[in-house]
Design a protein around this motif. Structure first.
Motif, mmCIF file in Angstrom:
data_model
loop_
_atom_site.group_PDB
_atom_site.id
_atom_site.type_symbol
_atom_site.label_atom_id
_atom_site.label_comp_id
_atom_site.label_asym_id
_atom_site.label_seq_id
_atom_site.Cartn_x
_atom_site.Cartn_y
_atom_site.Cartn_z
ATOM 1 N N ARG A 153 44.340 49.383 43.178
ATOM 2 C CA ARG A 153 43.261 48.624 42.544
ATOM 3 C C ARG A 153 41.946 49.384 42.544
ATOM 4 O O ARG A 153 41.097 49.148 41.689
ATOM 5 C CB ARG A 153 43.110 47.240 43.165
ATOM 6 C CG ARG A 153 42.575 47.171 44.532
ATOM 7 C CD ARG A 153 42.485 45.707 45.008
ATOM 8 N NE ARG A 153 42.003 45.632 46.350
ATOM 9 C CZ ARG A 153 40.716 45.545 46.675
ATOM 10 N NH1 ARG A 153 39.798 45.507 45.745
ATOM 11 N NH2 ARG A 153 40.353 45.495 47.938
ATOM 12 N N GLN B 24 39.236 44.694 39.370
ATOM 13 C CA GLN B 24 40.217 45.617 39.949
ATOM 14 C C GLN B 24 41.622 45.042 39.878
ATOM 15 O O GLN B 24 42.576 45.756 39.575
ATOM 16 C CB GLN B 24 39.863 45.929 41.399
ATOM 17 C CG GLN B 24 38.624 46.781 41.549
ATOM 18 C CD GLN B 24 38.195 46.919 42.998
ATOM 19 O OE1 GLN B 24 38.507 46.093 43.841
ATOM 20 N NE2 GLN B 24 37.453 47.969 43.283
ATOM 21 N N MET B 25 41.761 43.761 40.151
ATOM 22 C CA MET B 25 43.076 43.140 40.118
ATOM 23 C C MET B 25 43.636 43.085 38.695
ATOM 24 O O MET B 25 44.834 43.275 38.486
ATOM 25 C CB MET B 25 43.035 41.734 40.735
ATOM 26 C CG MET B 25 42.656 41.728 42.214
ATOM 27 S SD MET B 25 43.626 42.848 43.257
ATOM 28 C CE MET B 25 45.188 41.997 43.265
ATOM 29 N N ARG C 2 43.188 45.276 36.438
ATOM 30 C CA ARG C 2 43.673 46.628 36.124
ATOM 31 C C ARG C 2 45.137 46.811 36.526
ATOM 32 O O ARG C 2 45.861 47.586 35.908
ATOM 33 C CB ARG C 2 42.812 47.679 36.810
ATOM 34 C CG ARG C 2 41.420 47.789 36.251
ATOM 35 C CD ARG C 2 40.590 48.786 37.044
ATOM 36 N NE ARG C 2 41.034 50.149 36.854
ATOM 37 C CZ ARG C 2 40.597 50.959 35.906
ATOM 38 N NH1 ARG C 2 39.697 50.532 35.056
ATOM 39 N NH2 ARG C 2 41.042 52.190 35.806
ATOM 40 N N LEU C 3 45.574 46.096 37.548
ATOM 41 C CA LEU C 3 46.968 46.227 37.986
ATOM 42 C C LEU C 3 47.947 45.784 36.907
ATOM 43 O O LEU C 3 49.096 46.218 36.895
ATOM 44 C CB LEU C 3 47.206 45.431 39.273
ATOM 45 C CG LEU C 3 46.443 45.905 40.506
ATOM 46 C CD1 LEU C 3 46.731 44.990 41.689
ATOM 47 C CD2 LEU C 3 46.778 47.350 40.838
#
Length: 75
Positions: free
Chosen positions: A50, A20-21, A23-24
């Motif tokens: 996220r 998820q991080m 993706r930032l």
């Protein structure tokens, strides 16, 4: 290059969190600029980005519309 599993283990977090991080890093440039300049609504949170951020810039702009004078570059 380290795998997600290895990074997660080293940082004592889950692989899902690392993914998820990462993706930032793919936020649209105009959204990145708004965040850096503090020009985003106070209701926007890191968790929203996220957990629900699509990879396509146009989809990001639809999900998180900005009402700025900054023109949005096309991807």
């Amino acid at each position: 290059m380290a795998s997600l599993a290895r990074i997660a283990q080293q940082e004592n977090v889950t692989q899902r969190y690392i993914a998820q991080m990462i993706r930032l890093a793919y936020l649209a440039p105009d959204i990145q600029e708004a965040i850096i300049k503090g020009k985003i609504p106070p209701t926007w949170t890191v968790d929203q980005f996220r957990e629900t951020m699509p990879l396509g810039w146009q989809e990001q702009r639809l999900r998180f519309p900005l009402k700025l004078a900054v023109s949005s570059p096309q991807n």
